[in-house]
Every structure is written in structure tokens, then in C-alpha cells.
Design a protein around this motif. Structure first.
Motif, PDB file in Angstrom:
ATOM      1  N   HIS A  73      38.465  39.616  28.810  1.00 33.53           N
ATOM      2  CA  HIS A  73      38.738  38.886  27.537  1.00 33.53           C
ATOM      3  C   HIS A  73      40.644  37.922  27.477  1.00 33.53           C
ATOM      4  O   HIS A  73      41.082  37.601  27.306  1.00 33.53           O
ATOM      5  CB  HIS A  73      39.484  39.387  26.004  1.00 33.53           C
ATOM      6  N   SER A  74      40.476  37.626  29.262  1.00 34.61           N
ATOM      7  CA  SER A  74      41.566  36.763  30.238  1.00 34.61           C
ATOM      8  C   SER A  74      41.627  35.649  30.360  1.00 34.61           C
ATOM      9  O   SER A  74      40.064  35.469  30.859  1.00 34.61           O
ATOM     10  CB  SER A  74      42.351  37.769  30.900  1.00 34.61           C
ATOM     11  N   LEU A  75      42.231  34.775  30.473  1.00 34.28           N
ATOM     12  CA  LEU A  75      42.160  33.729  31.182  1.00 34.28           C
ATOM     13  C   LEU A  75      41.748  34.466  33.184  1.00 34.28           C
ATOM     14  O   LEU A  75      41.187  33.511  33.231  1.00 34.28           O
ATOM     15  CB  LEU A  75      43.512  32.312  31.530  1.00 34.28           C
ATOM     16  N   LEU A  76      43.009  34.719  33.529  1.00 30.89           N
ATOM     17  CA  LEU A  76      42.976  35.192  34.895  1.00 30.89           C
ATOM     18  C   LEU A  76      41.350  35.186  35.091  1.00 30.89           C
ATOM     19  O   LEU A  76      40.715  35.693  36.322  1.00 30.89           O
ATOM     20  CB  LEU A  76      43.553  36.367  34.367  1.00 30.89           C
ATOM     21  N   PHE A  77      40.680  36.544  34.115  1.00 37.46           N
ATOM     22  CA  PHE A  77      39.184  36.971  34.011  1.00 37.46           C
ATOM     23  C   PHE A  77      38.098  35.350  34.443  1.00 37.46           C
ATOM     24  O   PHE A  77      37.179  35.313  35.317  1.00 37.46           O
ATOM     25  CB  PHE A  77      38.352  37.817  33.196  1.00 37.46           C
ATOM     26  N   ILE A  78      38.403  34.646  33.754  1.00 37.95           N
ATOM     27  CA  ILE A  78      37.537  33.534  33.801  1.00 37.95           C
ATOM     28  C   ILE A  78      37.924  33.192  34.913  1.00 37.95           C
ATOM     29  O   ILE A  78      36.914  32.497  35.495  1.00 37.95           O
ATOM     30  CB  ILE A  78      38.281  32.981  31.988  1.00 37.95           C
ATOM     31  N   GLY A  79      39.001  32.651  35.628  1.00 38.88           N
ATOM     32  CA  GLY A  79      39.598  31.792  36.255  1.00 38.88           C
ATOM     33  C   GLY A  79      38.926  32.233  37.783  1.00 38.88           C
ATOM     34  O   GLY A  79      38.420  31.575  38.292  1.00 38.88           O
ATOM     35  N   ILE A  80      39.190  33.810  37.569  1.00 41.02           N
ATOM     36  CA  ILE A  80      38.154  34.498  38.903  1.00 41.02           C
ATOM     37  C   ILE A  80      36.832  33.908  38.879  1.00 41.02           C
ATOM     38  O   ILE A  80      36.326  33.653  40.034  1.00 41.02           O
ATOM     39  CB  ILE A  80      38.347  36.214  38.867  1.00 41.02           C
ATOM     40  N   ILE A  81      35.482  34.075  38.171  1.00 40.29           N
ATOM     41  CA  ILE A  81      34.902  33.521  37.874  1.00 40.29           C
ATOM     42  C   ILE A  81      34.533  32.408  38.378  1.00 40.29           C
ATOM     43  O   ILE A  81      33.654  31.954  38.978  1.00 40.29           O
ATOM     44  CB  ILE A  81      34.309  33.738  36.310  1.00 40.29           C
TER      45      ILE A  81
END
Length: 172
Positions: A73-81
Motif C-alpha cells: 500500500h506504499s509509494l515504494l510498491f507503486i514505484g517498483i511496479i
């Protein structure tokens, strides 16, 4: 928020994406499917969620590693995607539908009292100043409103394409 609310938001993201990019029929169906599935993806960290029940082992591993509403649920996860999608040269309208679906999930969960760890690994819970109970009247009303908005956009776009096709057929 419930899975139904996340799916409704994903449907709206897909409808807006297809309208913006004026996709063909195949791409429209694909965009909507991608946005709906991606609107459920952040809950892979919850074994009882719609996606967690389908991918039980992966869900359990992610839950054990990170917990619920943290990394996924983080910006890090979205950034990796985003990085991975760019790496495989994903068409822009597919990328927008996937990231939009995921972002809609995170935003909706920020409307709940538990909030999310948006800046993970920083252990700060982020939520809106006004929150709503998951499964409550606001949740159901929001799901309904998002679905109606999506259907309106999809039908409006479909009718526009149909009229354009008919006028081109008649006028040659």
C-alpha cells in the motif's frame, strides 16, 4: 474498504482511461480488466481478501514479510511496479490503468480508520482526516456512486463510437 468498492473504483479508472486514450474494443476490455485486477492487487498482503484467497501462498508470504497495509500500500510498491512496467515497455494506456487501479485502492484505504503505510518503510500511518468504516453505509454508497460513474462513462463513450461509425458508414 470492501473488495466491491475497490472493484468499482478500478472500473471507473478503466472507463476514464479508455475514454482518455480512445482505445479500440480489445484494448478497452483489456484496460478495464487490468484496472479492476490492479485495484485489488494491494490487498495481496491480506489472505482473506479477494486476491489473497486466489493466491493463498503468495499472499501468506507477503503478509509474513510485510504485514497488512504496509509495503503493498506504499509509494515504494507503486514505484517498483511502474519501473517494471516501463522495463517491459508496457503501452501507456495499460500502464495508466494498472497504476490508476492500484492508486485508487490505496486512496480508498486512506479513507478508513486504519489508514496505510504510504511512505513504507517509514512507519507512519497516513489517512484522511475524515474516515469511514469498512463495509458501512458510506462504503456501500461510494461503491454504488463509483459504479454508476463508470457505467455512465462507458455507455457515453460506446454511444459516441456507435454514432461515429454509423455516420461514417452512411456518408462513406
Amino acid at each position: 474498504m470492501t473488495g466491491k468498492t475497490h472493484v468499482s473504483a478500478g472500473l471507473l479508472v478503466g472507463a476514464l482511461t479508455t475514454e482518455h486514450f480512445q482505445t479500440d474494443l480489445f484494448s478497452t476490455v483489456t484496460v478495464i480488466c487490468l484496472s479492476v485486477v490492479s485495484s485489488l492487487l494491494p490487498d495481496i498482503c491480506h489472505t482473506g481478501s479477494k486476491i489473497g484467497r486466489k493466491l493463498k501462498l503468495l499472499s501468506l508470504i507477503i503478509r509474513l514479510l510485510f504485514g497488512h497495509r504496509t509495503f503493498t500500500h506504499s509509494l515504494l510498491f507503486i514505484g517498483i511496479i511502474v519501473f517494471l512496467l516501463n522495463l517491459i515497455q508496457t503501452p501507456t494506456y495499460y500502464l495508466v490503468s494498472i497504476i490508476g487501479g492500484m492508486a485508487s485502492h490505496v486512496i480508498l484505504d486512506m479513507l478508513t480508520p486504519r489508514g496505510v503505510k504510504l511512505l513504507y518503510p517509514i512507519p507512519l500511518t497516513i489517512k484522511f482526516p475524515f474516515t469511514f468504516k469498512t463495509g458501512g453505509l458510506v462504503d456501500v454508497s461510494l461503491a454504488t456512486a463509483l459504479s454508476i460513474g463508470a457505467l455512465y462513462i462507458l455507455f457515453q463513450t460506446s454511444i459516441s463510437h456507435l454514432l461515429k461509425y454509423i455516420s461514417q458508414s452512411i456518408l462513406g
